[in-house]
Design an enzyme around this catalytic site. Structure first.
Site, mmCIF file in Angstrom:
data_model
loop_
_atom_site.group_PDB
_atom_site.id
_atom_site.type_symbol
_atom_site.label_atom_id
_atom_site.label_comp_id
_atom_site.label_asym_id
_atom_site.label_seq_id
_atom_site.Cartn_x
_atom_site.Cartn_y
_atom_site.Cartn_z
ATOM 1 N N GLU A 126 0.826 -1.216 0.000
ATOM 2 C CA GLU A 126 0.000 0.000 0.000
ATOM 3 C C GLU A 126 0.859 1.264 0.000
ATOM 4 O OE1 GLU A 126 -2.339 -1.866 3.224
ATOM 5 O OE2 GLU A 126 -4.060 -0.935 2.239
ATOM 6 N N GLU A 146 -4.727 -9.125 3.266
ATOM 7 C CA GLU A 146 -5.415 -8.794 4.524
ATOM 8 C C GLU A 146 -6.667 -9.623 4.785
ATOM 9 O OE1 GLU A 146 -4.084 -6.654 2.477
ATOM 10 O OE2 GLU A 146 -3.122 -4.995 3.540
HETATM 11 C C1 LIG Z 1 -2.744 -2.282 7.363
HETATM 12 C C2 LIG Z 1 -2.321 -3.357 6.387
HETATM 13 O O1 LIG Z 1 -3.211 -3.293 5.292
HETATM 14 C C3 LIG Z 1 -2.378 -4.710 7.036
HETATM 15 C C4 LIG Z 1 -1.238 -5.623 6.662
HETATM 16 O O2 LIG Z 1 -0.195 -5.247 6.211
HETATM 17 S S1 LIG Z 1 -1.530 -7.281 6.994
HETATM 18 C C5 LIG Z 1 -0.007 -8.070 6.757
HETATM 19 C C6 LIG Z 1 0.251 -8.455 5.339
HETATM 20 N N1 LIG Z 1 1.412 -9.298 5.250
HETATM 21 C C7 LIG Z 1 1.349 -10.629 5.235
HETATM 22 O O3 LIG Z 1 0.292 -11.224 5.274
HETATM 23 C C8 LIG Z 1 2.638 -11.376 5.113
HETATM 24 C C9 LIG Z 1 2.635 -12.650 5.944
HETATM 25 N N2 LIG Z 1 3.866 -13.368 5.764
HETATM 26 C C10 LIG Z 1 3.998 -14.331 4.846
HETATM 27 O O4 LIG Z 1 3.086 -14.707 4.135
HETATM 28 C C11 LIG Z 1 5.348 -14.976 4.739
HETATM 29 O O5 LIG Z 1 6.075 -14.708 5.916
HETATM 30 C C12 LIG Z 1 6.149 -14.461 3.529
HETATM 31 C C13 LIG Z 1 5.548 -15.109 2.280
HETATM 32 C C14 LIG Z 1 6.113 -12.970 3.406
HETATM 33 C C15 LIG Z 1 7.638 -14.860 3.656
HETATM 34 O O6 LIG Z 1 7.765 -16.236 3.790
HETATM 35 P P1 LIG Z 1 9.178 -16.829 4.267
HETATM 36 O O7 LIG Z 1 10.269 -16.214 3.495
HETATM 37 O O8 LIG Z 1 9.008 -18.301 4.196
HETATM 38 O O9 LIG Z 1 9.379 -16.345 5.750
HETATM 39 P P2 LIG Z 1 8.588 -16.823 7.017
HETATM 40 O O10 LIG Z 1 9.324 -17.940 7.664
HETATM 41 O O11 LIG Z 1 7.161 -17.038 6.685
HETATM 42 O O12 LIG Z 1 8.658 -15.504 7.925
HETATM 43 C C16 LIG Z 1 9.812 -15.148 8.678
HETATM 44 C C17 LIG Z 1 9.356 -14.754 10.063
HETATM 45 O O13 LIG Z 1 8.557 -13.575 9.990
HETATM 46 C C18 LIG Z 1 7.305 -13.772 10.620
HETATM 47 N N3 LIG Z 1 6.308 -13.016 9.861
HETATM 48 C C19 LIG Z 1 6.182 -12.942 8.524
HETATM 49 N N4 LIG Z 1 5.211 -12.089 8.190
HETATM 50 C C20 LIG Z 1 4.713 -11.616 9.352
HETATM 51 C C21 LIG Z 1 3.688 -10.692 9.656
HETATM 52 N N5 LIG Z 1 3.014 -10.037 8.719
HETATM 53 N N6 LIG Z 1 3.456 -10.446 10.956
HETATM 54 C C22 LIG Z 1 4.150 -11.039 11.931
HETATM 55 N N7 LIG Z 1 5.136 -11.920 11.692
HETATM 56 C C23 LIG Z 1 5.410 -12.202 10.419
HETATM 57 C C24 LIG Z 1 7.068 -15.262 10.508
HETATM 58 O O14 LIG Z 1 6.161 -15.692 11.495
HETATM 59 C C25 LIG Z 1 8.462 -15.787 10.738
HETATM 60 O O15 LIG Z 1 8.717 -15.726 12.130
HETATM 61 P P3 LIG Z 1 9.724 -16.774 12.818
HETATM 62 O O16 LIG Z 1 11.057 -16.531 12.217
HETATM 63 O O17 LIG Z 1 9.591 -16.472 14.254
HETATM 64 O O18 LIG Z 1 9.184 -18.107 12.432
#
Ligand SMILES: C[C@H](O)CC(=O)SCCNC(=O)CCNC(=O)[C@H](O)C(C)(C)COP(=O)(O)OP(=O)(O)OC[C@H]1O[C@@H](n2cnc3c(N)ncnc32)[C@H](O)[C@@H]1OP(=O)(O)O
Length: 732
Positions: A126, A146
């Site tokens: 965003e 989201e």
């Molecule tokens: C206001 C806004 O509109 C609202 C938002 O932004 S909502 C959030 C949107 N973002 C997401 O959904 C991303 C979620 N994350 C993912 O899907 C995956 O982590 C990824 C595809 C980005 C990366 O995958 P990958 O490289 O395999 O790393 P991955 O092992 O999953 O993540 C590394 C660490 O970060 C953490 N992490 C990743 N994204 C996170 C998030 N959004 N919040 C909190 N922790 C997160 C994981 O839990 C992991 O923690 P750990 O080392 O303690 O296990």
């Protein structure tokens, strides 16, 4: 380079956001919270400060925002949502979205360009949407996930995305949480140009200077109207999508709220839309659905963390070449998933015909993706070169992993593994897809140093996101680490289970199906049962599930479960009777439902005849109480036995942690994620209540319902079913 080292008060600068100004006069502002550069209010405030500083400085002509170490930003820390930490009001979130992203960043009098690489998700994406242009690498991954957390894009995504790509595409991306590549984003003009990674910053700086010199357009996403359809057309589309959502998922409101917010922006202007978005985010982030979905996110993350295995410093070995033994539908499904993940795959089978069919199916799967626009012709050709069909073991000397998928005949499997033992290198991992035959038994003719693990992909490998990795007494930590990494690379959520009948998912499906049989034979209506469970949120009711799996598979599993758990198995004659009458599930177009040529299911009054036959064969009489159950009672009578079985698995240490069963139930049996999975949901129902109900039913209807010792103990102590998943600390 001018690089800020100290703050005015002499303290160390906040290193979460870096800022440096190049000789070209472009300030490069870097989100620096590797690996994923996650956002929090604190990070956003620092980012705002750095942008304001760059706007103020005369030496700065333009600004580029990027992320450190190959990722732009994976968005907000999701623990900020759905949890107990709900301090921020919608005004404060609105402040971020409006005061910072809109009135500071987007309204900047100096051009701001996003240099996007790696993940650019949620709030991260965003921010990029609000920049005046976006330059991306071709492989970066962009999206708004989201809705997966029961919230909606909260930093202007609901307003800017439709204005940048048009309503239909924006709705698709937002409602499906679909991630797209930089290339796809460029095709839909969401990013302005593609650049190789090593030239990304240079290209973005040049683009920003070009905007300044009026050689490129200065685009304000929020106020664009050129991609928005006329109002009437937009409303028709939004209403039809609303109707679709209400039909598919009547229990959740967040997709509908998101559509309302998008519509509000179109009707009342984008700035009003932003305020509405902030209010909606504030409401939704406190909902039970959000809490449950955030739990599922962390539960999925933690399945690959296994104490004593993944925390002892082992590194996954590289798997390059995988051999699949088999020519079945399943073999082709697995091969498709593997080549798509860039593995070199050889498919081997004993007869040319089956092998050709198997290879043909993989190609057809891939062609389907091309037709749907999910794959380019070029990529298709490249992926096809990774696949080879063979009839001998000649190519097995450099295979790293073998997946055996031949029919469940012990002697046949033993022969295959004895042959593999001779032809494969010592490091090669041997895996079997069987869910019926004991893994220890099929390896009996191999050298003692070899081990066999189970690898269970479910009926449609490319659709189901779950992978069960089955370990035996002999499975080494290294093999598990290798397979967990393999699971991640093929984009599955792996759960590790002990070798047992049914593993995790089938073992939970077993009481799900058996309870339904018991109820129907005692007078309940099969279609009411299915409706009650799907209204609760399950993807398929038990009878549709049986139809989909096919009765042959159900019969095989029934025998196995009856054999292993005779004390708690309900013996029904219904499936054998229906099979004798040529009804064997969806693939025969007749099971508990009938199916037309569009594969649509319709209830069939004929089945009462078979139910009657099953009743009289077992000497069962209708129980009036069971014939008049409400939908709520049906849900309890079917899901409490599932929870009971889940408790047995926890007490037998079949799974690593109780939240693995939440993941298994959501991804493997279609339990609604917005209820958090079977264990998470049962906490909200209360173990004392569940246990007392099971005890009551076991007295009336038999041992099938008897609560296990573990559940009885937890209910009496009012304690939880194992530790909850550890979530990252909230930074909001
Ligand atoms: C206001 C806004 O509109 C609202 C938002 O932004 S909502 C959030 C949107 N973002 C997401 O959904 C991303 C979620 N994350 C993912 O899907 C995956 O982590 C990824 C595809 C980005 C990366 O995958 P990958 O490289 O395999 O790393 P991955 O092992 O999953 O993540 C590394 C660490 O970060 C953490 N992490 C990743 N994204 C996170 C998030 N959004 N919040 C909190 N922790 C997160 C994981 O839990 C992991 O923690 P750990 O080392 O303690 O296990």
């Amino acid at each position: 380079m001018e690089n800020q080292q100290r703050t005015n008060d002499g303290k160390s600068p906040d290193r979460k956001i870096l800022s440096e100004v190049g000789e070209n006069g472009v300030a490069i502002i870097t989100i620096n919270r590797p690996p994923l550069n996650l956002l929090s209010v604190h990070v956003l405030l620092s980012l705002k400060e750095k942008i304001e500083e760059a706007i103020r400085k005369d030496s700065v002509k333009a600004i580029v925002i990027t992320g450190s170490r190959g990722n732009f930003s994976a968005g907000f820390v999701v623990t900020a949502f759905g949890g107990s930490q709900q301090r921020k009001t919608h005004r404060e979130l609105g402040f971020m979205s409006i005061d910072f992203i809109t009135d500071t960043l987007e309204a900047s009098r100096k051009p701001i360009v996003a240099a996007v690489e790696g993940f650019s998700l949620g709030g991260g994406f965003e921010i990029a949407l609000a920049c005046h242009a976006r330059i991306s690498t071709s492989t970066s991954k962009l999206g708004l996930p989201e809705l997966q957390y029961g919230i909606l894009p909260g930093f202007g995504g609901t307003q800017r995305l439709p204005r940048l790509v048009g309503l239909p595409k924006a709705l698709e991306m937002i409602l499906t949480s679909k991630r797209i590549s930089g290339d796809e984003a460029c095709n839909m003009c969401l990013v302005d140009a593609i650049s190789p990674s090593d030239q990304l910053l240079g290209s973005a700086c040049q683009w920003a200077l070009d905007i300044l010199e009026c050689r490129r357009p200065w685009s304000i996403s929020l106020f664009r109207t050129d991609r928005l359809a006329p109002l009437a057309e937009a409303r028709t589309l939004l209403n039809s999508v609303r109707a679709q959502i209400q039909k598919q998922n009547p229990n959740v409101i967040h997709p509908l709220v998101c559509i309302d917010v998008i519509e509000h922006g179109i009707l009342c202007g984008p700035r009003n839309g932003l305020w509405k978005e902030a209010e909606a985010l504030h409401e939704l982030r406190q909902s039970d659905s959000c809490r449950s979905l955030v739990h599922v996110f962390f539960a999925k993350q933690s399945t690959s963390k296994i104490p004593g295995i993944t925390d002892i410093g082992l590194l996954p070995r590289k798997i390059n070449k995988v051999a699949i033994l088999g020519g079945s539908l399943m073999s082709s499904g697995i091969a498709t998933v593997l080549v798509l993940a860039n593995y070199y795959v050889i498919m081997k089978y004993i007869d040319q015909n089956s092998l050709q069919n198997g290879i043909g199916r993989v190609k057809a799967n891939l062609e389907g993706r091309v037709k749907e626009g999910r794959m380019t012709q070029e990529h298709y050709k490249k992926v096809c070169t990774l696949l080879k069909g063979v009839l001998s073991y000649d190519n097995f000397k450099d295979v790293d992993l073998v997946i055996e998928d031949v029919p469940d005949i012990v002697s046949l499997k033993q022969q295959f593994f004895a042959d593999l033992d001779e032809c494969c290198p010592p490091h090669c991992i041997f895996a079997s897809t069987t869910c019926i035959v004991n893994l220890d038994l099929i390896g009996e003719r191999m050298k003692p140093c070899r081990e066999i693990v189970g690898i269970h992909f479910f009926s449609s490998p490319s659709v189901t996101d779950l992978l069960e990795i089955v370990r035996t007494e002999r499975t080494s930590p290294q093999t598990l680490v290798d397979l967990l990494n393999f699971g991640k690379r093929i984009q599955k959520t792996p759960i590790v289970v002990q070798n047992c009948t049914g593993f995790a998912v089938r073992r939970m499906c077993f009481p799900y199906l058996q309870a339904a049989m018991l109820l129907v034979e005692h007078g309940a209506d099969a279609y009411q049962i299915d409706k009650a469970l799907t209204s609760f949120g399950l993807k398929l009711g038990p009878f549709r599930m049986l139809d989909q799996d096919g009765f042959q598979s159900a019969a095989v599993h029934d025998v196995k479960f009856l054999e292993t758990f005779p004390d708690r198995s309900y013996k029904s004659n219904l499936i054998p009777i229906m099979r004798k009458n040529n009804r064997a599930g969806e693939y025969t177009c007749q099971g508990f439902y009938t199916y037309n040529d569009k594969e649509e299911a319709s209830p069939d009054p004929e089945i009462s005849k078979y139910i009657e036959m099953a009743r009289s064969m077992s000497g069962i009489t209708i129980k009036s109480k069971l014939a008049t159950l409400s939908d709520g009672e049906i849900v309890e009578m079917i899901l409490f036995p599932v929870l009971n079985e889940a408790c047995r698995m926890i007490s037998e240490a079949i799974i690593v942690k109780s939240s693995d069963l939440d993941v298994a139930s959501v991804l493997g049996m279609g339990f609604p994620g917005y209820r958090g999975g079977i264990i998470f949901w049962s906490h909200s129902v209360g173990f004392k209540y569940i246990c007392s109900k099971l005890e009551e039913w076991s007295k009336e209807y038999g041992e099938f319902f008897k609560p296990c010792a573990y559940l009885v103990e937890r209910a009496s102590k009012r304690s939880s079913l194992g530790a909850q998943v550890k979530q990252a600390k909230s930074l909001l």
